[in-house]
Write a protein that holds these residues in place. Structure first.
Motif, PDB file in Angstrom:
ATOM      1  N   UNK A 181       0.863  -1.180   0.000  1.00 16.88           N
ATOM      2  CA  UNK A 181       0.000   0.000   0.000  1.00 16.88           C
ATOM      3  C   UNK A 181       0.902   1.235   0.000  1.00 16.88           C
ATOM      4  N   UNK A 182       0.334   2.388  -0.322  1.00 16.27           N
ATOM      5  CA  UNK A 182       1.126   3.619  -0.294  1.00 16.27           C
ATOM      6  C   UNK A 182       1.651   3.897   1.101  1.00 16.27           C
ATOM      7  N   UNK A 183       0.855   3.631   2.111  1.00 13.99           N
ATOM      8  CA  UNK A 183       1.305   3.845   3.487  1.00 13.99           C
ATOM      9  C   UNK A 183       2.494   2.944   3.817  1.00 13.99           C
ATOM     10  N   UNK A 184       2.414   1.685   3.404  1.00 18.08           N
ATOM     11  CA  UNK A 184       3.527   0.773   3.647  1.00 18.08           C
ATOM     12  C   UNK A 184       4.762   1.189   2.853  1.00 18.08           C
ATOM     13  N   UNK A 185       4.565   1.652   1.641  1.00 19.97           N
ATOM     14  CA  UNK A 185       5.681   2.091   0.809  1.00 19.97           C
ATOM     15  C   UNK A 185       6.416   3.265   1.455  1.00 19.97           C
ATOM     16  N   UNK A 186       5.677   4.234   1.933  1.00 19.15           N
ATOM     17  CA  UNK A 186       6.302   5.375   2.610  1.00 19.15           C
ATOM     18  C   UNK A 186       6.984   4.910   3.899  1.00 19.15           C
ATOM     19  N   UNK A 187       6.359   3.978   4.610  1.00 15.51           N
ATOM     20  CA  UNK A 187       6.988   3.419   5.806  1.00 15.51           C
ATOM     21  C   UNK A 187       8.286   2.710   5.476  1.00 15.51           C
ATOM     22  N   UNK A 188       8.296   1.992   4.356  1.00 21.40           N
ATOM     23  CA  UNK A 188       9.538   1.344   3.916  1.00 21.40           C
ATOM     24  C   UNK A 188      10.616   2.387   3.672  1.00 21.40           C
ATOM     25  N   UNK A 189      10.280   3.443   2.942  1.00 24.89           N
ATOM     26  CA  UNK A 189      11.274   4.486   2.641  1.00 24.89           C
ATOM     27  C   UNK A 189      11.828   5.103   3.923  1.00 24.89           C
ATOM     28  N   UNK A 190      10.987   5.303   4.922  1.00 20.55           N
ATOM     29  CA  UNK A 190      11.464   5.875   6.176  1.00 20.55           C
ATOM     30  C   UNK A 190      12.521   4.973   6.823  1.00 20.55           C
ATOM     31  N   UNK A 191      12.267   3.673   6.839  1.00 21.45           N
ATOM     32  CA  UNK A 191      13.247   2.720   7.411  1.00 21.45           C
ATOM     33  C   UNK A 191      14.491   2.599   6.528  1.00 21.45           C
ATOM     34  N   UNK A 192      14.281   2.534   5.199  1.00 28.36           N
ATOM     35  CA  UNK A 192      15.364   2.408   4.229  1.00 28.36           C
ATOM     36  C   UNK A 192      16.323   3.599   4.355  1.00 28.36           C
ATOM     37  N   UNK A 193      15.761   4.798   4.437  1.00 27.90           N
ATOM     38  CA  UNK A 193      16.579   5.999   4.589  1.00 27.90           C
ATOM     39  C   UNK A 193      17.296   6.006   5.934  1.00 27.90           C
ATOM     40  N   UNK A 194      16.637   5.509   6.957  1.00 25.52           N
ATOM     41  CA  UNK A 194      17.245   5.426   8.287  1.00 25.52           C
ATOM     42  C   UNK A 194      18.477   4.505   8.267  1.00 25.52           C
ATOM     43  N   UNK A 195      18.368   3.388   7.566  1.00 25.58           N
ATOM     44  CA  UNK A 195      19.510   2.478   7.436  1.00 25.58           C
ATOM     45  C   UNK A 195      20.671   3.176   6.747  1.00 25.58           C
ATOM     46  N   UNK A 196      20.382   3.912   5.697  1.00 27.17           N
ATOM     47  CA  UNK A 196      21.434   4.624   4.979  1.00 27.17           C
ATOM     48  C   UNK A 196      22.057   5.717   5.850  1.00 27.17           C
ATOM     49  N   UNK A 197      21.232   6.446   6.600  1.00 27.61           N
ATOM     50  CA  UNK A 197      21.765   7.491   7.477  1.00 27.61           C
ATOM     51  C   UNK A 197      22.660   6.901   8.562  1.00 27.61           C
ATOM     52  N   UNK A 198      22.373   5.674   8.981  1.00 22.44           N
ATOM     53  CA  UNK A 198      23.203   5.042  10.003  1.00 22.44           C
ATOM     54  C   UNK A 198      24.649   4.880   9.579  1.00 22.44           C
ATOM     55  N   UNK A 199      24.893   4.887   8.274  1.00 24.67           N
ATOM     56  CA  UNK A 199      26.248   4.740   7.740  1.00 24.67           C
ATOM     57  C   UNK A 199      26.893   6.078   7.393  1.00 24.67           C
ATOM     58  N   UNK A 200      26.245   7.166   7.732  1.00 23.08           N
ATOM     59  CA  UNK A 200      26.778   8.492   7.412  1.00 23.08           C
ATOM     60  C   UNK A 200      27.825   8.880   8.453  1.00 23.08           C
ATOM     61  N   UNK A 201      28.994   8.222   8.321  1.00 20.51           N
ATOM     62  CA  UNK A 201      30.085   8.408   9.283  1.00 20.51           C
ATOM     63  C   UNK A 201      31.412   8.544   8.531  1.00 20.51           C
ATOM     64  N   UNK A 202      32.379   9.226   9.142  1.00 23.73           N
ATOM     65  CA  UNK A 202      33.668   9.401   8.480  1.00 23.73           C
ATOM     66  C   UNK A 202      34.380   8.095   8.143  1.00 23.73           C
TER      67      UNK A 202
END
Length: 196
Positions: free
Chosen positions: A40-61
C-alpha cells in the motif's frame, strides 16, 4: 513498517536480483521496485522511512573512508550511493560495515574491484536508493508527490534527522592495503580524516 520488515523486503529483492556484479544497481532497483509496488502507499512510505534510516546510520567518516578507498575517491553524491550499496549487500554485510568498515576487505566484490575485474563504482547503487520513489510513481502516476508524502509521514512520526557523526580519525588498514593508490589520495586530500 518496522526495520525487520524493511530488511525482509530488501533481502527478497536481493534474491530476486540474482548473483553476479554486472548491472547490480539496475537489477537491485528493478527487483526492489517490483516488491514495493505490491505494498500500500502507506507501507511504501513506511519502507522508505526505514530504508533511509539504514542509509543514514552509515553516514560516518569511517564509512566515507571505505567508500573513498574502494572508489578511488568519493564525493557527497557518491557517498550517498555507496551507503545505499551497503544496504543492498543485505542485513549481514550492512551490520558488519556498521561495526567496522574495514571488514569490507573480506567482501568478494571489493576484492574484484581491487583486482580490476569489476568497476570501482559497482557498490555505488544510485538507482537502488531511489526504488521507493520509482515504485510510488508507478503506483500513483505522480512523479512529484513522493517527497511531500514522505515529509508528511516523517512529521507525523516526529522524525528529526540528526547531524552525521563528526570528523574523527580512522584506520582502515586492510582496505588501504588493497587500494594503495586511494590511500595516497587520502593522505594528500583528507589527512584530517586519517591517522596514517
Amino acid at each position: 513498517m518496522d526495520t525487520a520488515r524493511c530488511w525482509q523486503i530488501i533481502e527478497a529483492a536481493r534474491a530476486d536480483a540474482g548473483p553476479g556484479w554486472a548491472g547490480l544497481d539496475d537489477r537491485l532497483e528493478e527487483a526492489l521496485v517490483t516488491r514495493l509496488v505490491e505494498l500500500s502507499l502507506e507501507e511504501l512510505i513506511g519502507f522508505e522511512m526505514r530504508f533511509a534510516e539504514l542509509q543514514r546510520g552509515l553516514d560516518r567518516p569511517d564509512v566515507f573512508l571505505a567508500a573513498f578507498l574502494i572508489g578511488g575517491g568519493c564525493e557527497d553524491d557518491t557517498f550517498t550511493d555507496f551507503r545505499a550499496g551497503m544496504v543492498g549487500l543485505g542485513h549481514d554485510w550492512y551490520h558488519r560495515v556498521l561495526s567496522d568498515p574495514d571488514q569490507l576487505a573480506d567482501h568478494p566484490a571489493v576484492h574484484a574491484v581491487a583486482a580490476g575485474t569489476i568497476a570501482r563504482d559497482t557498490l555505488m547503487t544510485e538507482g537502488f536508493q531511489f526504488a521507493p520513489m520509482e515504485a510510488y510513481e508507478r503506483l500513483t502516476g505522480d512523479d512529484e508527490g513522493f517527497w511531500a508524502a514522505l515529509d508528511r509521514a516523517e512529521e507525523a512520526a516526529g522524525i528529526r534527522h540528526a547531524e552525521p557523526a563528526g570528523t574523527v580519525p580512522a584506520r582502515l588498514d586492510r582496505l588501504a592495503a588493497l587500494f594503495p593508490d586511494s590511500r595516497r589520495l587520502l593522505d594528500r586530500h583528507y589527512p584530517h580524516l586519517t591517522s596514517y
